[in-house]
Design a protein around this motif. Structure first.
Motif, mmCIF file in Angstrom:
data_model
loop_
_atom_site.group_PDB
_atom_site.id
_atom_site.type_symbol
_atom_site.label_atom_id
_atom_site.label_comp_id
_atom_site.label_asym_id
_atom_site.label_seq_id
_atom_site.Cartn_x
_atom_site.Cartn_y
_atom_site.Cartn_z
ATOM 1 N N THR A 113 0.772 -1.112 -0.244
ATOM 2 C CA THR A 113 0.002 -0.463 -0.093
ATOM 3 C C THR A 113 0.778 1.562 -0.075
ATOM 4 N N GLN A 114 1.732 1.377 0.340
ATOM 5 C CA GLN A 114 2.696 2.240 0.620
ATOM 6 C C GLN A 114 3.203 2.853 -0.754
ATOM 7 N N GLU A 115 3.937 1.499 -1.295
ATOM 8 C CA GLU A 115 4.516 1.611 -2.390
ATOM 9 C C GLU A 115 2.898 2.158 -3.785
ATOM 10 N N TYR A 116 2.480 1.280 -3.101
ATOM 11 C CA TYR A 116 1.002 2.336 -4.467
ATOM 12 C C TYR A 116 1.320 3.296 -4.289
ATOM 13 N N GLU A 117 0.456 4.034 -3.097
ATOM 14 C CA GLU A 117 0.141 5.624 -2.665
ATOM 15 C C GLU A 117 1.666 6.507 -2.715
ATOM 16 N N LYS A 118 3.050 5.830 -2.958
ATOM 17 C CA LYS A 118 3.902 6.789 -3.338
ATOM 18 C C LYS A 118 3.660 6.631 -4.533
ATOM 19 N N GLU A 119 3.560 5.795 -5.176
ATOM 20 C CA GLU A 119 4.059 5.821 -7.092
ATOM 21 C C GLU A 119 2.486 7.084 -7.523
ATOM 22 N N TYR A 120 1.224 7.184 -6.452
ATOM 23 C CA TYR A 120 0.499 7.725 -6.934
ATOM 24 C C TYR A 120 0.459 9.030 -6.836
ATOM 25 N N ALA A 121 1.137 9.710 -5.799
ATOM 26 C CA ALA A 121 2.112 10.900 -6.269
ATOM 27 C C ALA A 121 2.931 11.870 -6.152
ATOM 28 N N GLU A 122 3.750 10.569 -7.004
ATOM 29 C CA GLU A 122 5.118 10.193 -7.842
ATOM 30 C C GLU A 122 4.165 11.340 -9.276
ATOM 31 N N SER A 123 3.224 9.966 -9.902
ATOM 32 C CA SER A 123 2.870 10.495 -10.881
ATOM 33 C C SER A 123 2.168 11.936 -10.780
ATOM 34 N N GLN A 124 1.622 11.855 -10.192
ATOM 35 C CA GLN A 124 0.318 13.349 -9.470
ATOM 36 C C GLN A 124 1.239 14.053 -9.445
ATOM 37 N N GLN A 125 2.479 14.439 -8.910
ATOM 38 C CA GLN A 125 3.037 15.909 -8.404
ATOM 39 C C GLN A 125 3.755 15.779 -10.522
ATOM 40 N N GLN A 126 4.284 14.573 -11.005
ATOM 41 C CA GLN A 126 4.764 15.029 -12.110
ATOM 42 C C GLN A 126 3.875 15.863 -13.028
ATOM 43 N N LEU A 127 1.788 15.318 -13.053
ATOM 44 C CA LEU A 127 1.526 16.162 -13.572
ATOM 45 C C LEU A 127 1.246 17.382 -13.702
ATOM 46 N N VAL A 128 1.183 17.881 -11.642
ATOM 47 C CA VAL A 128 1.522 19.416 -11.483
ATOM 48 C C VAL A 128 2.715 19.823 -11.885
ATOM 49 N N GLU A 176 -3.940 16.428 -20.374
ATOM 50 C CA GLU A 176 -4.113 15.653 -19.997
ATOM 51 C C GLU A 176 -3.998 14.495 -20.746
ATOM 52 N N PRO A 177 -2.679 13.310 -19.861
ATOM 53 C CA PRO A 177 -2.867 12.566 -21.036
ATOM 54 C C PRO A 177 -4.166 11.112 -20.451
ATOM 55 N N GLU A 178 -4.643 10.289 -21.563
ATOM 56 C CA GLU A 178 -5.270 9.690 -21.889
ATOM 57 C C GLU A 178 -5.327 7.729 -20.951
#
Length: 91
Positions: free
Chosen positions: A58-73, A88-90
């Motif tokens: 779960t921590q790995e997935y949360e970290k991956e999700y946060a990184e992808s969101q930060q990359q979009l920002v 936005e990428p589809e």
């Protein structure tokens, strides 16, 4: 042996004459209680290991999700600074 099964703990009075079948039942119940205790400990250990593995995933997935969101920002900010539009990428 499942945790939910109850094993009787028969009490025999001191000095009382105990029939042979009752002695056999007491011995069987004692063996079953010992087996159950070992099984319960093993099950608890397995459950705790599963919980720890789940927490790590779960921590790995949360970290991956946060990184992808930060990359979009960051991409949005970069596009805005350059005077461009960000699409936005589809998925």
């Amino acid at each position: 042996m499942a945790h939910r099964y109850g094993i009787r703990q028969a009490a025999v009075a001191e000095g009382a004459v105990v029939p042979e079948m009752v002695k056999l039942k007491l011995a069987r119940d004692a063996a079953l209680a010992e087996e159950k205790e070992k099984a319960v400990i093993a099950k608890e250990k397995e459950s705790s290991e599963q919980r720890e593995a789940l927490k790590r995933r779960t921590q790995e997935y949360e970290k991956e999700y946060a990184e992808s969101q930060q990359q979009l920002v960051n991409l949005r900010r970069e596009a805005k600074l350059g005077g461009n539009f960000f699409v936005e990428p589809e998925a």
